[in-house]
Design a protein around this motif. Structure first.
Motif, PDB file in Angstrom:
ATOM      1  N   LYS B  66       0.822  -1.211   0.000  1.00  0.00           N
ATOM      2  CA  LYS B  66       0.000   0.000   0.000  1.00  0.00           C
ATOM      3  C   LYS B  66       0.856   1.260   0.000  1.00  0.00           C
ATOM      4  CE  LYS B  66      -4.388  -1.664   1.646  1.00  0.00           C
ATOM      5  NZ  LYS B  66      -5.410  -1.502   2.687  1.00  0.00           N
ATOM      6  N   LEU B  67       1.988   1.213   0.661  1.00  0.00           N
ATOM      7  CA  LEU B  67       2.874   2.386   0.663  1.00  0.00           C
ATOM      8  C   LEU B  67       3.428   2.622  -0.736  1.00  0.00           C
ATOM      9  CD1 LEU B  67       4.630   1.615   4.041  1.00  0.00           C
ATOM     10  CD2 LEU B  67       3.425   3.736   3.559  1.00  0.00           C
ATOM     11  N   GLY B  68       3.730   1.542  -1.441  1.00  0.00           N
ATOM     12  CA  GLY B  68       4.261   1.685  -2.807  1.00  0.00           C
ATOM     13  C   GLY B  68       5.755   1.941  -2.827  1.00  0.00           C
ATOM     14  N   PRO B  69       6.409   1.661  -3.947  1.00  0.00           N
ATOM     15  CA  PRO B  69       7.880   1.711  -4.023  1.00  0.00           C
ATOM     16  C   PRO B  69       8.471   3.101  -3.752  1.00  0.00           C
ATOM     17  CG  PRO B  69       6.904   1.279  -6.191  1.00  0.00           C
ATOM     18  CD  PRO B  69       5.803   1.197  -5.200  1.00  0.00           C
ATOM     19  N   GLU B  70       7.782   4.142  -4.164  1.00  0.00           N
ATOM     20  CA  GLU B  70       8.346   5.481  -3.995  1.00  0.00           C
ATOM     21  C   GLU B  70       8.372   5.883  -2.511  1.00  0.00           C
ATOM     22  OE1 GLU B  70       7.426   9.902  -5.719  1.00  0.00           O
ATOM     23  OE2 GLU B  70       6.576   8.180  -6.805  1.00  0.00           O
ATOM     24  N   LYS B  71       7.244   5.706  -1.864  1.00  0.00           N
ATOM     25  CA  LYS B  71       7.148   6.004  -0.438  1.00  0.00           C
ATOM     26  C   LYS B  71       8.102   5.094   0.354  1.00  0.00           C
ATOM     27  CE  LYS B  71       3.766   8.440   2.017  1.00  0.00           C
ATOM     28  NZ  LYS B  71       4.714   9.520   2.359  1.00  0.00           N
ATOM     29  N   MET B  72       8.162   3.826  -0.033  1.00  0.00           N
ATOM     30  CA  MET B  72       9.075   2.896   0.651  1.00  0.00           C
ATOM     31  C   MET B  72      10.510   3.400   0.543  1.00  0.00           C
ATOM     32  SD  MET B  72       7.927   0.346   2.401  1.00  0.00           S
ATOM     33  CE  MET B  72       9.433  -0.658   2.487  1.00  0.00           C
ATOM     34  N   ASP B  73      10.839   3.963  -0.586  1.00  0.00           N
ATOM     35  CA  ASP B  73      12.200   4.464  -0.740  1.00  0.00           C
ATOM     36  C   ASP B  73      12.452   5.689   0.144  1.00  0.00           C
ATOM     37  OD1 ASP B  73      14.445   3.500  -2.246  1.00  0.00           O
ATOM     38  OD2 ASP B  73      14.568   5.561  -3.008  1.00  0.00           O
ATOM     39  N   GLU B  74      11.455   6.541   0.246  1.00  0.00           N
ATOM     40  CA  GLU B  74      11.590   7.680   1.165  1.00  0.00           C
ATOM     41  C   GLU B  74      11.779   7.200   2.611  1.00  0.00           C
ATOM     42  OE1 GLU B  74       8.289  10.110  -1.297  1.00  0.00           O
ATOM     43  OE2 GLU B  74       8.432  10.712   0.813  1.00  0.00           O
ATOM     44  N   ILE B  75      10.987   6.220   2.997  1.00  0.00           N
ATOM     45  CA  ILE B  75      11.086   5.688   4.360  1.00  0.00           C
ATOM     46  C   ILE B  75      12.470   5.091   4.589  1.00  0.00           C
ATOM     47  CG2 ILE B  75      10.219   3.868   5.897  1.00  0.00           C
ATOM     48  CD1 ILE B  75       7.434   4.359   4.507  1.00  0.00           C
ATOM     49  N   ARG B  76      12.955   4.362   3.606  1.00  0.00           N
ATOM     50  CA  ARG B  76      14.295   3.761   3.682  1.00  0.00           C
ATOM     51  C   ARG B  76      15.358   4.854   3.933  1.00  0.00           C
ATOM     52  NH1 ARG B  76      13.322   0.895  -0.820  1.00  0.00           N
ATOM     53  NH2 ARG B  76      12.657  -1.077   0.086  1.00  0.00           N
ATOM     54  N   MET B  77      15.200   5.973   3.262  1.00  0.00           N
ATOM     55  CA  MET B  77      16.178   7.056   3.435  1.00  0.00           C
ATOM     56  C   MET B  77      16.074   7.698   4.826  1.00  0.00           C
ATOM     57  SD  MET B  77      18.098   6.979   0.755  1.00  0.00           S
ATOM     58  CE  MET B  77      17.829   5.183   0.904  1.00  0.00           C
ATOM     59  N   GLU B  78      14.857   7.785   5.349  1.00  0.00           N
ATOM     60  CA  GLU B  78      14.701   8.340   6.704  1.00  0.00           C
ATOM     61  C   GLU B  78      15.320   7.408   7.743  1.00  0.00           C
ATOM     62  OE1 GLU B  78      13.705  11.201   6.456  1.00  0.00           O
ATOM     63  OE2 GLU B  78      11.884  11.458   5.282  1.00  0.00           O
ATOM     64  N   VAL B  79      15.096   6.109   7.550  1.00  0.00           N
ATOM     65  CA  VAL B  79      15.667   5.129   8.476  1.00  0.00           C
ATOM     66  C   VAL B  79      17.196   5.216   8.428  1.00  0.00           C
ATOM     67  CG1 VAL B  79      15.964   2.661   8.910  1.00  0.00           C
ATOM     68  CG2 VAL B  79      13.709   3.564   8.330  1.00  0.00           C
ATOM     69  N   ALA B  80      17.727   5.359   7.222  1.00  0.00           N
ATOM     70  CA  ALA B  80      19.183   5.501   7.084  1.00  0.00           C
ATOM     71  C   ALA B  80      19.672   6.729   7.840  1.00  0.00           C
ATOM     72  CB  ALA B  80      19.562   5.587   5.608  1.00  0.00           C
ATOM     73  N   ASP B  81      18.932   7.829   7.754  1.00  0.00           N
ATOM     74  CA  ASP B  81      19.334   9.049   8.471  1.00  0.00           C
ATOM     75  C   ASP B  81      19.407   8.822   9.976  1.00  0.00           C
ATOM     76  OD1 ASP B  81      19.740  10.814   6.356  1.00  0.00           O
ATOM     77  OD2 ASP B  81      17.623  11.382   6.250  1.00  0.00           O
ATOM     78  N   VAL B  82      18.399   8.177  10.515  1.00  0.00           N
ATOM     79  CA  VAL B  82      18.455   7.878  11.958  1.00  0.00           C
ATOM     80  C   VAL B  82      19.701   7.055  12.255  1.00  0.00           C
ATOM     81  CG1 VAL B  82      17.354   6.683  13.894  1.00  0.00           C
ATOM     82  CG2 VAL B  82      15.949   7.965  12.285  1.00  0.00           C
ATOM     83  N   MET B  83      19.950   6.036  11.445  1.00  0.00           N
ATOM     84  CA  MET B  83      21.076   5.129  11.701  1.00  0.00           C
ATOM     85  C   MET B  83      22.410   5.857  11.586  1.00  0.00           C
ATOM     86  SD  MET B  83      21.770   2.107  12.656  1.00  0.00           S
ATOM     87  CE  MET B  83      23.109   0.897  12.623  1.00  0.00           C
ATOM     88  N   ILE B  84      22.535   6.716  10.600  1.00  0.00           N
ATOM     89  CA  ILE B  84      23.789   7.467  10.408  1.00  0.00           C
ATOM     90  C   ILE B  84      24.079   8.333  11.642  1.00  0.00           C
ATOM     91  CG2 ILE B  84      24.809   9.363   9.067  1.00  0.00           C
ATOM     92  CD1 ILE B  84      23.281   8.068   6.590  1.00  0.00           C
ATOM     93  N   PHE B  85      23.047   9.010  12.130  1.00  0.00           N
ATOM     94  CA  PHE B  85      23.264   9.837  13.326  1.00  0.00           C
ATOM     95  C   PHE B  85      23.479   8.973  14.571  1.00  0.00           C
ATOM     96  CE2 PHE B  85      21.125  13.362  10.856  1.00  0.00           C
ATOM     97  CZ  PHE B  85      22.256  14.169  10.797  1.00  0.00           C
ATOM     98  N   MET B  86      22.826   7.823  14.629  1.00  0.00           N
ATOM     99  CA  MET B  86      23.052   6.893  15.742  1.00  0.00           C
ATOM    100  C   MET B  86      24.521   6.458  15.783  1.00  0.00           C
ATOM    101  SD  MET B  86      20.516   5.682  17.739  1.00  0.00           S
ATOM    102  CE  MET B  86      20.638   3.864  17.857  1.00  0.00           C
ATOM    103  N   LEU B  87      25.065   6.132  14.617  1.00  0.00           N
ATOM    104  CA  LEU B  87      26.455   5.674  14.563  1.00  0.00           C
ATOM    105  C   LEU B  87      27.409   6.808  14.946  1.00  0.00           C
ATOM    106  CD1 LEU B  87      26.060   3.592  11.291  1.00  0.00           C
ATOM    107  CD2 LEU B  87      26.592   2.625  13.542  1.00  0.00           C
ATOM    108  N   SER B  88      27.129   8.014  14.475  1.00  0.00           N
ATOM    109  CA  SER B  88      27.970   9.162  14.852  1.00  0.00           C
ATOM    110  C   SER B  88      27.878   9.433  16.345  1.00  0.00           C
ATOM    111  CB  SER B  88      27.535  10.422  14.100  1.00  0.00           C
ATOM    112  OG  SER B  88      27.860  10.336  12.747  1.00  0.00           O
ATOM    113  N   PHE B  89      26.649   9.348  16.851  1.00  0.00           N
ATOM    114  CA  PHE B  89      26.449   9.556  18.285  1.00  0.00           C
ATOM    115  C   PHE B  89      27.273   8.542  19.090  1.00  0.00           C
ATOM    116  CE2 PHE B  89      24.262   8.568  22.253  1.00  0.00           C
ATOM    117  CZ  PHE B  89      24.122   9.822  22.826  1.00  0.00           C
ATOM    118  N   CYS B  90      27.161   7.281  18.715  1.00  0.00           N
ATOM    119  CA  CYS B  90      27.891   6.226  19.436  1.00  0.00           C
ATOM    120  C   CYS B  90      29.390   6.505  19.389  1.00  0.00           C
ATOM    121  CB  CYS B  90      27.589   4.854  18.836  1.00  0.00           C
ATOM    122  SG  CYS B  90      25.939   4.270  19.287  1.00  0.00           S
ATOM    123  N   ARG B  91      29.864   6.887  18.220  1.00  0.00           N
ATOM    124  CA  ARG B  91      31.300   7.158  18.098  1.00  0.00           C
ATOM    125  C   ARG B  91      31.704   8.352  18.962  1.00  0.00           C
ATOM    126  NH1 ARG B  91      35.996   6.227  14.501  1.00  0.00           N
ATOM    127  NH2 ARG B  91      34.927   4.394  13.693  1.00  0.00           N
TER     128      ARG B  91
END
Lengths: 121, 121, 121, 121
Positions: B66-91
């Motif tokens: 229902k979300l569709g490939p385009e929205k799924m890709d946006e969500i994927r990028m948001e999740v990546a952003d959280v993870m990138i900042f999580m890794l920087s925070f941990c470091r």
């Protein structure tokens, strides 16, 4: 549910972490509530709990030394909470987290070329 | 900065992701602003951006189909952003994320014993 | 929907603001999605958008003068967004916001007695 | 610090709430930490605490009746916390909250014309 292996960033894949979190959920039959919507809320809730540790001070107040071992341990547990919900969220929608990070960083490489945006102190 | 290896949850360690994010930061000399306090804010900001995709609907609206490939890709990028900042925070604080997840899950095992809390549908 | 009166903190009651927001919703028949759960998410999402304006700098960077009129106007709109969702949230559960603030501040008076916690510079 | 008047949405202006919160802060000399940046974090932290009450259920679980008086009171206190920090934030930057809400709603009137976006059930 015990995992024999000692996890570490050095030796543990994202997939192993994901599986570990999933096994925990399966053992409790908790999937009904773990919808993408609810997990998105959970990530945000736990992210706010990390922030609480950094609410009133300035940059110089937040070194591991000044925070001290007890506070550092609390922060470690909050970070773990965000990560656990992140992994569940990714699983709920079939997102490969490592792949997503790489895809996003490749976009960031283009958007922020190192030779252009590099901060000169 | 290019990483030859194709990342995936299956094959990529948390440490490799962390190093990848760190190399990106070093190349841009961005550490001055990447304080634990600012990165904690960043995690929360990006977490809210995940939530935006799930703001008004109910559980049945949020399947990958229902979300569709385009929205799924946006969500994927948001999740990546959280993870990138999580890794920087941990470091920024010397936190081993995989180790933290294991430590937290071991607490959760004790706090929520599977045989006691298991949901019966 | 236009409101003739010019609103201001000085002259406008919380109830007038609440009614103004409610009239807007009624005119659009938007109540179905405006559940307490969804509105709680909305408050958090908009709160994160306020934070975005304060992500990387230190205290000295964030005066109205340094932010400038354009940025100040963006911040004003984000604050309004949080408030609009707060008012909708309160209405969705029948919460009187002014009463709640007073009740909470009375607890805070007891919890943080001025003569005890007063910061001495 | 006691306020004789009983506050209510009906009878209390935003400015009175703002003054009440300000007096509390002045009495404690807490302004040094109450920077716009820190207050923006506080709003987000408290917003997440509202969300915690709505984390796992669906819409039908979150009526005042099902939540019950005790939970409703907790929610009321979380909402007050967001509002208190909102008022401090506005004061720290000289923002008139009622005016901002009106300005934003006037933009929303244009962006979402009632006759166009009106939901038809």
């Amino acid at each position: 549910m015990a995992v024999d292996k000692k996890f570490s960033d050095q030796a543990t894949t994202v997939g192993e972490l994901n599986q570990y979190v999933e096994d925990f959920m399966v053992a409790r039959n908790w999937h009904r509530e773990r919808t993408p919507k609810n997990l998105a809320m959970s990530i945000a809730i736990e992210a706010a709990e990390i922030m609480e540790h950094f609410q009133w001070g300035d940059r110089e107040d937040y070194t591991p030394e000044k925070l001290g071992p007890e506070k550092m341990d609390e922060i470690r547990m909050e970070v773990a909470d965000v990560m656990i919900f992140m992994l569940s969220f990714c699983r709920s929608l079939g997102i490969d987290l490592a792949e997503a990070v790489q895809a996003k960083q490749e976009k960031n490489e283009v958007r922020f070329p190192a030779d252009v945006v590099r901060r000169v102190d």
